[in-house]
Design a protein around this motif. Structure first.
Motif, mmCIF file in Angstrom:
data_model
loop_
_atom_site.group_PDB
_atom_site.id
_atom_site.type_symbol
_atom_site.label_atom_id
_atom_site.label_comp_id
_atom_site.label_asym_id
_atom_site.label_seq_id
_atom_site.Cartn_x
_atom_site.Cartn_y
_atom_site.Cartn_z
ATOM 1 N N PRO A 263 0.835 -1.224 0.000
ATOM 2 C CA PRO A 263 0.000 0.000 0.000
ATOM 3 C C PRO A 263 0.857 1.256 0.000
ATOM 4 O O PRO A 263 2.011 1.247 0.435
ATOM 5 N N TRP A 264 0.272 2.336 -0.470
ATOM 6 C CA TRP A 264 0.932 3.640 -0.432
ATOM 7 C C TRP A 264 0.762 4.265 0.952
ATOM 8 O O TRP A 264 -0.292 4.149 1.573
ATOM 9 N N HIS A 265 1.809 4.943 1.444
ATOM 10 C CA HIS A 265 1.757 5.698 2.692
ATOM 11 C C HIS A 265 2.131 7.140 2.390
ATOM 12 O O HIS A 265 3.167 7.398 1.754
ATOM 13 N N GLN A 266 1.297 8.075 2.846
ATOM 14 C CA GLN A 266 1.593 9.486 2.609
ATOM 15 C C GLN A 266 2.585 9.988 3.660
ATOM 16 O O GLN A 266 2.351 9.867 4.860
ATOM 17 N N VAL A 267 3.693 10.553 3.201
ATOM 18 C CA VAL A 267 4.709 11.054 4.126
ATOM 19 C C VAL A 267 4.634 12.571 4.258
ATOM 20 O O VAL A 267 5.095 13.136 5.259
ATOM 21 N N ARG A 268 4.074 13.237 3.269
ATOM 22 C CA ARG A 268 3.823 14.670 3.316
ATOM 23 C C ARG A 268 2.924 14.986 2.137
ATOM 24 O O ARG A 268 2.784 14.153 1.224
ATOM 25 N N PRO A 269 2.267 16.140 2.099
ATOM 26 C CA PRO A 269 1.354 16.439 0.985
ATOM 27 C C PRO A 269 2.051 16.322 -0.372
ATOM 28 O O PRO A 269 3.081 16.937 -0.618
ATOM 29 N N GLY A 270 1.488 15.454 -1.203
ATOM 30 C CA GLY A 270 2.021 15.295 -2.549
ATOM 31 C C GLY A 270 3.085 14.236 -2.689
ATOM 32 O O GLY A 270 3.540 13.963 -3.799
ATOM 33 N N VAL A 271 3.513 13.602 -1.578
ATOM 34 C CA VAL A 271 4.568 12.587 -1.626
ATOM 35 C C VAL A 271 4.061 11.326 -0.937
ATOM 36 O O VAL A 271 3.614 11.379 0.216
ATOM 37 N N GLU A 272 4.140 10.188 -1.629
ATOM 38 C CA GLU A 272 3.723 8.898 -1.085
ATOM 39 C C GLU A 272 4.856 7.890 -1.262
ATOM 40 O O GLU A 272 5.679 8.020 -2.181
ATOM 41 N N VAL A 273 4.884 6.882 -0.391
ATOM 42 C CA VAL A 273 5.932 5.871 -0.463
ATOM 43 C C VAL A 273 5.326 4.494 -0.258
ATOM 44 O O VAL A 273 4.273 4.340 0.362
ATOM 45 N N LYS A 274 6.033 3.487 -0.795
ATOM 46 C CA LYS A 274 5.784 2.080 -0.498
ATOM 47 C C LYS A 274 7.062 1.509 0.109
ATOM 48 O O LYS A 274 8.166 1.846 -0.332
ATOM 49 N N LEU A 275 6.922 0.650 1.106
ATOM 50 C CA LEU A 275 8.075 0.093 1.812
ATOM 51 C C LEU A 275 8.156 -1.404 1.565
ATOM 52 O O LEU A 275 7.143 -2.112 1.585
ATOM 53 N N LEU A 276 9.382 -1.896 1.322
ATOM 54 C CA LEU A 276 9.595 -3.314 1.066
ATOM 55 C C LEU A 276 10.862 -3.754 1.794
ATOM 56 O O LEU A 276 11.955 -3.273 1.486
ATOM 57 N N GLN A 277 10.704 -4.661 2.786
ATOM 58 C CA GLN A 277 11.848 -5.221 3.499
ATOM 59 C C GLN A 277 12.370 -6.418 2.720
ATOM 60 O O GLN A 277 11.623 -7.305 2.330
ATOM 61 N N GLN A 278 13.704 -6.447 2.501
ATOM 62 C CA GLN A 278 14.282 -7.564 1.753
ATOM 63 C C GLN A 278 15.783 -7.626 2.014
ATOM 64 O O GLN A 278 16.501 -6.616 1.880
#
Length: 591
Positions: A338-353
């Motif tokens: 899923p996408w996570h919003q870190v600040r207005p206009g910026v989203e991230v996805k996280l993957l541990q590997q």
């Protein structure tokens, strides 16, 4: 003077950009506004501080008064006295105008960094009286204020500057052989300079060295190879788009604020991913082992070096960009996240590997910008290919025009399949929709990797954005300080040339940090240009007994410069004391 702001709407938000302006009445009676200083988007505290400074400055301004001047021939009735000098005001001469303000500011910054006593200890005067530390300052000031060749410094610039007045010296500092000989005395003190700067950055700006930025650039030469074996001037990947010239590679470490800590000059054919290990060891020896975060662009570290950083005790932490190929490999795994919003206009996805955290980030502003660039190129290229297809060309002419179109629109070219038969002067082209869909998915998106698995993704994203500081350092070195091209032929003097540019950048960034606390719109180059308006001039007034009364004076600062001086808490020095020439020689009586 007063503050004026302009409102600009962006992403549904209002941004206010401030400037200092003043009203000027022109000949027609109209009042026009003169732009004095651009401050940028300042916060409320900064705005209030600027308003109060302007108010105080205006209240303290001197009111104009009418003065009466008496001519020099109205001295009847005075008793003869050797202390009385009668001036011929009608014969006043103004001589030797020279640039003083920016030279004085450069010397002030030099002393703020305590480089005066640092170099006085390491470059003592010669037996003939040559002040090598002053010669070095002349070279650094020249590189900061008006970069060019040493020959131009000797022939023209030094005489038109006020450095002799500020340093209490004469043209001997700019003798051409001394300028070159000074280069030969510098490199032995490079590591000592790095150690000295660390202390000054900490004292002046409370700098910490927990986060470091590392990157490389290249600078080219006007020189004719081949060179001796082991010479660092080599052909390689040119970031200056000059593959026809030999070059050296410069590796630089700075803090997120742009404060430089160390640099190294490497052979021009050095691969980026072979340089990091040496710098890791150097920084560890200089600052000791600590939990330190390294920010790097993709292509700098190898997988082996990253593994060593993870296995170190304590682990050396990093945030690094990732090549597109790794994104292709991880794309399926990222789609399910899923996408996570870190600040207005910026989203991230996280993957541990594999003991690392991959951060797939997208920025709406960046998506819009890259898509606009791609559409503009694609539109132009499609139109150009249609024009080429309608031309009657030979096969050689066709290939040349296709090559020119490819170099003009490289992003769009990858999205169009162009087929040229092995014979004939025809070609076909079509839009590759699969590549277009892939490009749309990746526009404005970045894949980062880090071993800071416990950190907030917003912090990781902001860390990576700080790489702009090292890019800004390279921009200043190549732009404002004109480090390229290099004309020196001796390799040691090539490295000394870069060393002098590094010192000039230290002054540049010191001024930049002082200005940043006042307003982000103030740049070192604009402030140096303001100070350069202060000129020094010699006023020669003849006396009735054949001598000359000489007043060396710098011009009064303009109102905006007085405001800058007050904000920077700098105070101009007192005017030099007047001088009078020796008694004129008396004619001898004939024998």
């Amino acid at each position: 003077m007063f503050l004026r702001h302009k409102i600009r709407r962006k992403d549904g938000k209002e941004h206010r950009y401030f400037s200092v302006v003043e009203n000027k009445r022109v000949a027609s009676g109209r009042v026009v506004q003169r732009h004095v200083l651009y401050l940028g988007e300042i916060n409320d505290t900064q705005e209030l501080a600027w308003r109060r400074s302007i108010e105080v400055f205006e209240e303290g301004a001197a009111q104009p008064r009418t003065l009466s001047l008496f001519p020099e021939d109205r001295c009847e009735g005075l008793l003869p006295d050797a202390s009385i000098v009668r001036l011929k005001l009608s014969q006043v001469r103004l001589c030797r105008p020279r640039q003083w303000g920016a030279c004085w500011l450069t010397l002030t910054l030099w002393r703020e960094l305590q480089l005066d006593w640092f170099w006085a200890e390491r470059l003592p005067a010669s037996r003939k009286g040559t002040r090598w530390d002053a010669v070095l300052f002349v070279l650094v000031a020249y590189r900061l204020l008006a970069p060019g060749s040493e020959w131009r410094l000797h022939r023209e610039w030094f005489a038109h500057s006020a450095l002799p007045d500020l340093l209490g010296a004469d043209f001997g500092l700019a003798e051409i052989h001394k300028l070159y000989a000074c280069h030969d005395r510098l490199l032995a003190h490079k590591q000592a300079l790095f150690d000295h700067l660390v202390g000054r950055w900490r004292d002046l700006f409370n700098a910490s060295f927990d986060v470091l930025l590392y990157d490389l650039t290249s600078t080219y030469f006007e020189a004719d190879p081949p060179f001796a074996e082991g010479d660092k001037r080599r052909y390689g990947y040119s970031r200056d788009h000059r593959p026809d010239c030999v070059q050296v590679v410069i590796a630089l470490v700075v803090t997120p604020e742009g404060l430089p800590l160390a640099y190294e000059v490497l052979p021009g054919n050095t691969r980026d991913n072979t340089t990091l290990r040496g710098f890791l060891d150097r920084i560890e020896r200089q600052y000791g082992k600590a939990r330190r975060v390294w920010l790097m662009d993709r292509g700098v570290p190898t997988e082996e070096v990253l593994a060593e950083m993870r296995a170190a005790d304590p682990p050396v932490q990093y945030v690094v960009g990732t090549p597109k190929g790794r994104l292709t490999r991880l794309e399926q795994d990222l789609l399910a996240k899923p996408w996570h919003q870190v600040r207005p206009g910026v989203e991230v996805k996280l993957l541990q590997q594999d003991g690392e955290l991959y951060v797939f980030a997208q920025s709406r502003d960046r998506v819009a910008k890259e898509r606009a660039m791609r559409r503009r190129q694609l539109k132009w290229l499609w139109k150009r290919l249609a024009q080429i297809a309608a031309m009657k060309l030979t096969r050689e002419e066709l290939l040349m025009k296709l090559g020119a179109a490819r170099s003009h629109a490289p992003i769009a070219w990858r999205l169009i399949a162009v087929a040229v038969p092995k014979s004939g002067a025809t070609f076909s082209y079509r839009l590759d929709r699969n590549k277009l869909r892939q490009a749309r998915r990746r526009e404005g998106r970045y894949l980062l990797r880090t071993n800071l698995t416990e950190n907030d993704p917003a912090q990781l994203w902001s860390h990576y954005l700080q790489l702009i500081a090292v890019e800004e350092a390279f921009k200043n070195l190549k732009g404002d300080l004109a480090i390229r091209p290099i004309f020196h032929q001796d390799e040691a003097r090539v490295e000394a040339h870069i060393f002098i540019a590094f010192l000039a950048y230290c002054l540049h960034v010191t001024l930049g940090r002082r200005l940043h606390a006042l307003a982000p719109g103030l740049t070192p180059r604009s402030v140096l240009a303001k100070f350069a308006a202060i000129q020094m001039i010699d006023v020669h007034v003849p006396t009735t007994d054949g001598r000359e009364f000489v007043l060396t004076r710098h011009t009064a600062p303009e109102p905006e410069l007085s405001l800058l001086l007050a904000k920077l808490r700098y105070e101009l020095p007192h005017q030099p004391a007047p001088k009078i020439t020796a008694d004129a020689p008396r004619p001898q009586a004939p024998m």
